[in-house]
Design a protein around this motif. Structure first.
Motif, PDB file in Angstrom:
ATOM      1  N   VAL A 239      86.165 -94.020  27.162  1.00 34.98           N
ATOM      2  CA  VAL A 239      86.933 -93.094  26.319  1.00 34.98           C
ATOM      3  C   VAL A 239      87.558 -91.986  27.169  1.00 34.98           C
ATOM      4  N   ASP A 240      88.507 -91.281  26.570  1.00 33.73           N
ATOM      5  CA  ASP A 240      89.226 -90.231  27.299  1.00 33.73           C
ATOM      6  C   ASP A 240      88.868 -88.824  26.816  1.00 33.73           C
ATOM      7  N   TYR A 241      88.396 -88.749  25.580  1.00 31.67           N
ATOM      8  CA  TYR A 241      88.114 -87.438  24.966  1.00 31.67           C
ATOM      9  C   TYR A 241      86.825 -87.525  24.151  1.00 31.67           C
ATOM     10  N   ILE A 242      86.191 -86.357  24.001  1.00 28.79           N
ATOM     11  CA  ILE A 242      85.117 -86.222  23.017  1.00 28.79           C
ATOM     12  C   ILE A 242      85.629 -85.216  21.976  1.00 28.79           C
ATOM     13  N   SER A 243      85.323 -85.471  20.704  1.00 24.02           N
ATOM     14  CA  SER A 243      85.863 -84.575  19.673  1.00 24.02           C
ATOM     15  C   SER A 243      84.929 -83.400  19.400  1.00 24.02           C
ATOM     16  N   LEU A 244      85.529 -82.294  18.967  1.00 18.79           N
ATOM     17  CA  LEU A 244      84.792 -81.112  18.491  1.00 18.79           C
ATOM     18  C   LEU A 244      85.374 -80.760  17.124  1.00 18.79           C
ATOM     19  N   HIS A 245      84.503 -80.354  16.210  1.00 17.37           N
ATOM     20  CA  HIS A 245      84.937 -79.874  14.895  1.00 17.37           C
ATOM     21  C   HIS A 245      84.249 -78.541  14.623  1.00 17.37           C
ATOM     22  N   GLN A 246      84.958 -77.605  14.039  1.00 20.76           N
ATOM     23  CA  GLN A 246      84.301 -76.356  13.636  1.00 20.76           C
ATOM     24  C   GLN A 246      85.129 -75.642  12.570  1.00 20.76           C
ATOM     25  N   TYR A 247      84.461 -75.280  11.488  1.00 17.86           N
ATOM     26  CA  TYR A 247      85.072 -74.456  10.433  1.00 17.86           C
ATOM     27  C   TYR A 247      84.264 -73.168  10.323  1.00 17.86           C
ATOM     28  N   TYR A 248      84.954 -72.071  10.063  1.00 19.55           N
ATOM     29  CA  TYR A 248      84.264 -70.789   9.887  1.00 19.55           C
ATOM     30  C   TYR A 248      84.583 -70.201   8.518  1.00 19.55           C
ATOM     31  N   GLY A 249      83.733 -69.268   8.076  1.00 18.67           N
ATOM     32  CA  GLY A 249      83.977 -68.594   6.804  1.00 18.67           C
ATOM     33  C   GLY A 249      83.391 -67.193   6.837  1.00 18.67           C
ATOM     34  N   ASN A 250      83.934 -66.324   5.987  1.00 20.96           N
ATOM     35  CA  ASN A 250      83.412 -64.951   5.883  1.00 20.96           C
ATOM     36  C   ASN A 250      82.592 -64.842   4.602  1.00 20.96           C
ATOM     37  N   ARG A 251      81.532 -65.618   4.532  1.00 20.26           N
ATOM     38  CA  ARG A 251      80.742 -65.724   3.292  1.00 20.26           C
ATOM     39  C   ARG A 251      80.047 -64.424   2.926  1.00 20.26           C
ATOM     40  N   ASP A 252      79.645 -63.624   3.944  1.00 18.22           N
ATOM     41  CA  ASP A 252      78.923 -62.364   3.650  1.00 18.22           C
ATOM     42  C   ASP A 252      79.870 -61.174   3.579  1.00 18.22           C
ATOM     43  N   ASN A 253      81.140 -61.445   3.615  1.00 18.35           N
ATOM     44  CA  ASN A 253      82.144 -60.378   3.629  1.00 18.35           C
ATOM     45  C   ASN A 253      81.837 -59.333   4.709  1.00 18.35           C
ATOM     46  N   ASP A 254      81.597 -59.822   5.912  1.00 18.50           N
ATOM     47  CA  ASP A 254      81.353 -58.955   7.065  1.00 18.50           C
ATOM     48  C   ASP A 254      82.472 -59.266   8.072  1.00 18.50           C
ATOM     49  N   ASN A 257      82.012 -59.183  11.914  1.00 20.73           N
ATOM     50  CA  ASN A 257      81.288 -60.361  12.399  1.00 20.73           C
ATOM     51  C   ASN A 257      82.173 -61.608  12.322  1.00 20.73           C
ATOM     52  N   PHE A 258      82.932 -61.712  11.246  1.00 19.87           N
ATOM     53  CA  PHE A 258      83.851 -62.848  11.054  1.00 19.87           C
ATOM     54  C   PHE A 258      84.848 -62.936  12.209  1.00 19.87           C
ATOM     55  N   LEU A 259      85.439 -61.794  12.560  1.00 22.85           N
ATOM     56  CA  LEU A 259      86.448 -61.810  13.632  1.00 22.85           C
ATOM     57  C   LEU A 259      85.833 -62.042  15.007  1.00 22.85           C
ATOM     58  N   ALA A 260      84.503 -61.909  15.087  1.00 21.02           N
ATOM     59  CA  ALA A 260      83.819 -62.165  16.374  1.00 21.02           C
ATOM     60  C   ALA A 260      83.431 -63.637  16.515  1.00 21.02           C
ATOM     61  N   LEU A 261      83.710 -64.436  15.499  1.00 18.66           N
ATOM     62  CA  LEU A 261      83.247 -65.837  15.529  1.00 18.66           C
ATOM     63  C   LEU A 261      83.861 -66.658  16.666  1.00 18.66           C
ATOM     64  N   ASP A 399      79.447 -54.318  18.821  1.00 16.13           N
ATOM     65  CA  ASP A 399      78.394 -55.264  18.445  1.00 16.13           C
ATOM     66  C   ASP A 399      78.536 -55.557  16.959  1.00 16.13           C
ATOM     67  N   SER A 400      78.368 -56.835  16.585  1.00 18.01           N
ATOM     68  CA  SER A 400      78.378 -57.185  15.162  1.00 18.01           C
ATOM     69  C   SER A 400      77.040 -57.837  14.837  1.00 18.01           C
ATOM     70  N   LYS A 401      76.885 -58.279  13.595  1.00 14.40           N
ATOM     71  CA  LYS A 401      75.589 -58.834  13.161  1.00 14.40           C
ATOM     72  C   LYS A 401      75.092 -59.922  14.120  1.00 14.40           C
ATOM     73  N   ASP A 402      75.981 -60.842  14.483  1.00 15.49           N
ATOM     74  CA  ASP A 402      75.534 -61.985  15.297  1.00 15.49           C
ATOM     75  C   ASP A 402      75.974 -61.951  16.758  1.00 15.49           C
ATOM     76  N   PHE A 403      76.807 -60.985  17.117  1.00 11.01           N
ATOM     77  CA  PHE A 403      77.369 -61.005  18.473  1.00 11.01           C
ATOM     78  C   PHE A 403      77.281 -59.620  19.126  1.00 11.01           C
ATOM     79  N   THR A 404      77.089 -59.633  20.452  1.00  7.87           N
ATOM     80  CA  THR A 404      77.118 -58.361  21.184  1.00  7.87           C
ATOM     81  C   THR A 404      78.292 -58.379  22.159  1.00  7.87           C
TER      82      THR A 404
END
Ligand code: AHR
Length: 503
Positions: A239-254, A257-261, A399-404
């Motif tokens: 094969v030539d590539y491996i796939s990546l998938h990712q979806y994000y959401g602002n479920r906690d209205n933070d 933190n959302f923009l740091a994803l 710093d946000s909830k999940d990221f520094t």
């Protein structure tokens, strides 16, 4: 109290990451919801052409300049018999579609979709069914699409009125096969084996194709990243590539933190690069595995409505996220992240293109309109072609909830040598204050500012609709060039495109 935040950047012609593969501005059309029926295809619409394709939708797709479109799924592909979608439309079966619990009328199939992609100027990235089907159906589909003639499947295509082969180059070996929700879900060893055998015979039919193996469905999967290691252990040479998938959401209205994803996205890409390189070392291989980020977006607004959807409808309004201004900022940041990984991320598909978690929306029998996320995607696709340069960034952080240590300034730079143009993409993640940017561009002698496009809104939750476009870019940002230094005030929570060109 509001304070003045300062960020510095150095851009130099010699800080090259890689030539941007334009296919990172790809997208995705799945037989899901109103993407196909009521989206790209609506024969009863006043603006439909003789093939039933809506010309207003086509115009918007062309505005985005989408180089490659993944098709026909997604989860849909794992239950799809491609033979149902070719030949006389009147003879095609209606099927229960189990992935999304709808009825698939099969009015659009491989040949019609291929024709549509020609009309909008895109290539097809074709996925094969490794869920309910396997090696045989996959190699037959390659023969049907790509073999010139003189064999059963290629002659069948010709008998369907398509004399010339489609010559589809890029093929995905199934979809999200690690996910229990997938029809025909597999263990990593089962998938690695079938992907290898399918790859082998698909390439025997057409040696010119390139192949994408399925990586994990997202970083939250318990098998991540062992899935990638085992899959590539089986398939590395095939094969030539491996796939990546990712979806994000602002479920906690933070929103901070959302923009740091995109810190998470960046880490994800680093992890997959390392996993690929581990297998490369293990196999003493000279080949470097490339990444196909073939599903990405914000996806969460429609989850609740979808959980209440009546099953077995044709083209119900599924996954119809209405995007906010802050979603557009994250989409911009995701594109910036791909540009900064241009050496390994060679394809990426914004999932999806029309109606289903999409930049383009339609009303049945009515208007087509642009979501907020349309704009950063369009800017990157139109102005982000050339060499991706690594900016040296010195930005204040938070710093946000999940990221520094999240830099307020998120930026990528593309230098188009041929046109002598330089484009700076920048998001100011600060929700309260402008960021005063000072950017050294001294290696670009004789350049001047062409325009500074800005997307901003006082309301992070502002959305567009068929009736009103509340969120759209404007030109007339503050960027100025003096003595080889670009200075600009990047307004709070804003998407910026600063374009320079040689005089
Ligand atoms: O894009 C929507 C869905 O998300 C796709 O069908 C699937 O591959 C993923 O889980």
């Amino acid at each position: 109290m509001s304070q003045s935040l300062k960020a510095k950047m150095i851009i130099d012609k010699s800080f090259r990451i890689a030539e941007v593969d334009k296919r990172i501005y790809g997208s995705f059309i799945e037989h899901l919801g109103r993407a196909v029926y009521g989206g790209i295809y609506e024969p009863s619409h006043p603006l439909a052409n003789e093939s039933g394709f809506r010309s207003d939708v086509k115009e918007l797709v062309k505005e985005l300049d989408v180089p490659i479109i993944r098709y026909p799924g997604g989860n849909f592909v794992s239950g799809y018999n491609w033979e149902d979608g070719v030949g006389p439309v009147a003879d095609r079966p209606k099927r229960l579609e189990l992935a999304w619990r709808t009825v698939e009328p099969n009015e659009i199939g491989t040949n019609e979709f291929f024709q549509w992609t020609r009309e909008v100027g895109s290539e097809v990235m074709m996925a094969v069914n490794l869920g309910t089907r396997g090696i045989d159906a996959a190699r037959n589909l390659v023969e049907y699409c790509n073999h010139p003639g003189g064999s059963y499947w290629s002659d069948l295509r010709r008998s369907h009125g398509v004399e010339q082969p489609h010559k589809i180059k890029t093929w995905c070996l199934g979809n999200e096969m690690d996910g229990p929700w997938q029809i025909g879900h597999k263990t990593m060893h089962e998938y690695g084996r079938i992907a290898l055998e399918a790859a082998k015979v698909m390439r025997w039919v057409d040696p010119d194709i390139e192949l994408v193996a399925c990586g994990s469905s997202n970083t939250g999967m318990t098998t991540f990243p062992e899935w990638e290691a085992v899959t590539l252990d089986h398939t590395y040479d095939a094969v030539d590539y491996i796939s990546l998938h990712q979806y994000y959401g602002n479920r906690d209205n933070d929103t901070e933190n959302f923009l740091a994803l995109t810190m998470d996205l960046d880490h994800f890409i680093h992890t997959i690069k390392s996993t690929c390189d581990y297998i490369k070392a293990k196999k003493r291989s000279k080949k470097t595995m490339m990444l196909s980020f073939d599903e990405w977006n914000v996806w969460f607004h429609s989850n609740e409505a979808d959980s209440k959807m009546e099953p077995w409808q044709i083209a119900p309004p599924q996954l119809e996220d209405i995007y906010t201004f802050e979603d557009a900022l994250l989409v911009g940041s995701m594109l910036i992240t791909f540009l900064r990984h241009a050496d390994r991320v060679r394809m990426a598909c914004l999932a999806q293109l029309v109606n289903v978690i999409a930049p383009i929306m339609t009303e049945n029998n009515g208007r087509a309109w642009k979501q907020t996320i349309f704009y950063p995607y369009m800017h990157a696709s139109r102005f982000g072609r050339g060499v991706s340069l690594m900016p040296v960034v010195d930005s204040p952080k938070y710093d946000s909830k999940d990221f520094t240590d999240v830099p307020y300034l998120d930026s990528a730079v593309v230098y188009n040598e041929e046109n002598e143009e330089l484009t700076i993409f920048a998001v100011n993640r600060n929700l309260n204050d402008a960021l005063e940017l000072n950017c050294d561009v001294r290696s670009f002698e004789g350049f001047e500012i062409v325009e500074h496009l800005v997307m901003e809104s006082d309301d992070l939750k502002a959305t567009n609709s068929a009736a009103q476009e509340k969120v759209a870019p404007r030109s007339g940002g503050s960027a100025k060039l003096d003595g080889g230094v670009v200075s600009a005030s990047l307004n709070k929570a804003s998407w910026n495109v600063i374009r320079l060109a040689k005089k």
